[in-house]
Write a protein that holds these residues in place. Structure first.
Motif, short mmCIF file in Angstrom:
data_model
loop_
_atom_site.label_atom_id
_atom_site.label_comp_id
_atom_site.label_asym_id
_atom_site.label_seq_id
_atom_site.Cartn_x
_atom_site.Cartn_y
_atom_site.Cartn_z
N ARG A 1 -18.22 65.92 -19.31
CA ARG A 1 -19.58 65.35 -19.28
C ARG A 1 -20.60 66.49 -19.14
N PHE A 2 -21.64 66.44 -19.99
CA PHE A 2 -22.74 67.38 -19.89
C PHE A 2 -24.05 66.62 -19.84
N LYS A 3 -24.95 67.07 -18.96
CA LYS A 3 -26.25 66.44 -18.78
C LYS A 3 -27.34 67.36 -19.29
N PHE A 4 -28.34 66.79 -19.92
CA PHE A 4 -29.53 67.52 -20.30
C PHE A 4 -30.67 66.52 -20.41
N ALA A 5 -31.90 67.03 -20.38
CA ALA A 5 -33.07 66.14 -20.35
C ALA A 5 -34.05 66.48 -21.45
N PHE A 6 -34.74 65.44 -21.93
CA PHE A 6 -35.85 65.57 -22.87
C PHE A 6 -37.07 64.97 -22.20
N THR A 7 -38.21 65.65 -22.32
CA THR A 7 -39.46 65.12 -21.78
C THR A 7 -40.43 64.85 -22.92
N GLU A 8 -41.47 64.09 -22.61
CA GLU A 8 -42.48 63.81 -23.62
C GLU A 8 -43.26 65.07 -23.99
N LEU A 9 -43.07 66.15 -23.25
CA LEU A 9 -43.68 67.44 -23.59
C LEU A 9 -42.88 68.14 -24.69
N GLU A 10 -41.61 67.72 -24.88
CA GLU A 10 -40.72 68.37 -25.86
C GLU A 10 -40.52 67.55 -27.13
N VAL A 11 -40.46 66.24 -26.99
CA VAL A 11 -40.25 65.36 -28.15
C VAL A 11 -41.19 64.17 -28.06
N ASN A 12 -41.52 63.62 -29.21
CA ASN A 12 -42.37 62.44 -29.25
C ASN A 12 -41.58 61.19 -28.87
N PRO A 13 -42.21 60.25 -28.16
CA PRO A 13 -41.53 58.99 -27.87
C PRO A 13 -41.07 58.33 -29.18
N GLY A 14 -39.86 57.79 -29.17
CA GLY A 14 -39.29 57.15 -30.35
C GLY A 14 -38.48 58.08 -31.23
N THR A 15 -38.42 59.37 -30.89
CA THR A 15 -37.61 60.31 -31.67
C THR A 15 -36.15 59.89 -31.61
N VAL A 16 -35.50 59.88 -32.77
CA VAL A 16 -34.07 59.53 -32.83
C VAL A 16 -33.29 60.82 -32.98
N MET A 17 -32.31 61.02 -32.07
CA MET A 17 -31.50 62.24 -32.06
C MET A 17 -30.03 61.90 -32.26
N ARG A 18 -29.30 62.86 -32.77
CA ARG A 18 -27.84 62.79 -32.90
C ARG A 18 -27.32 64.17 -32.52
N PHE A 19 -26.07 64.25 -32.09
CA PHE A 19 -25.53 65.50 -31.58
C PHE A 19 -24.15 65.76 -32.17
N GLU A 20 -23.83 67.04 -32.37
CA GLU A 20 -22.49 67.47 -32.76
C GLU A 20 -21.95 68.35 -31.64
N ALA A 21 -20.68 68.19 -31.32
CA ALA A 21 -20.09 68.97 -30.24
C ALA A 21 -18.73 69.49 -30.64
N TYR A 22 -18.38 70.64 -30.06
CA TYR A 22 -17.03 71.18 -30.16
C TYR A 22 -16.78 72.07 -28.94
N ILE A 23 -15.52 72.35 -28.68
CA ILE A 23 -15.14 73.19 -27.54
C ILE A 23 -14.14 74.24 -28.00
#
Length: 185
Positions: A140-162
């Motif tokens: 599990r990894f935690k991270f945060a987005f604020t309204e100072l970084e992205v606009n409300p309603g922004t749709v995100m997707r993520f790719e991960a590998y280890i």
């Protein structure tokens, strides 16, 4: 009644002792499990804290790295090459960010967020010893987005590998893609 309880206990022990170890490949295999989203407003700033959860399976159990310590570089294998500071394998968890953008024709496409933003971190050793054994679980990894970084309603997707701790070249897992998540709704 007591002799039947003892027989049931022996039968239960016989079945549980016959459990076979899983047979996973030595290269880590991961799967996207879920994104947990927690919306809050610390200091009046809209914030979404995301917890990215991936499942893992590894046949030889060599997942995770101890925190890097330059004083221990000579003795700690997790601080030596190829895991030393500045190496491409210094971190073992990679998360790439993508944002959904509407194209001129009205279609939507995921493009690299801010030109290719990527979170790179070390996750700790999962097994406390050096035994080769199959492992399965969640990271599990935690991270945060604020309204100072992205606009409300922004749709995100993520790719991960280890990466694992195989030397001289660590094994890379498969790449998993998350489901889309809408931020700051």
């Amino acid at each position: 009644m007591l002799k039947y309880s003892f027989a049931c206990l022996l039968l239960l022990l016989a079945f549980t002792s016959c459990r076979e170890e899983p047979n996973y490949p030595d290269e880590p295999q991961i799967s996207f499990k879920r994104i947990e989203k927690f919306s809050h407003e610390p200091s009046g700033v809209k914030t979404d804290t995301l917890t990215f959860v991936i499942g893992y399976q590894d046949g030889d159990g060599n997942l995770g790295l101890r925190p890097y310590d330059s004083r221990q570089e000579a003795t700690d294998p997790d601080s030596q090459a190829p895991f030393n500071f500045g190496s491409p394998y210094y971190n073992n968890f990679f998360l790439k960010f993508y944002e959904e953008i509407e194209q001129p024709d009205g279609s939507k496409e995921f493009v690299p967020f801010r030109g290719g933003f990527e979170l790179q971190q070390r996750f700790p050793r999962i097994s406390s010893d050096e035994r080769e054994e199959p492992l399965e679980g969640e990271i599990r990894f935690k991270f945060a987005f604020t309204e100072l970084e992205v606009n409300p309603g922004t749709v995100m997707r993520f790719e991960a590998y280890i990466y694992d701790r195989t030397t001289p070249v660590p094994h890379k897992s498969n790449v998993v893609i998350s489901e889309p998540v809408t931020l700051l709704e």
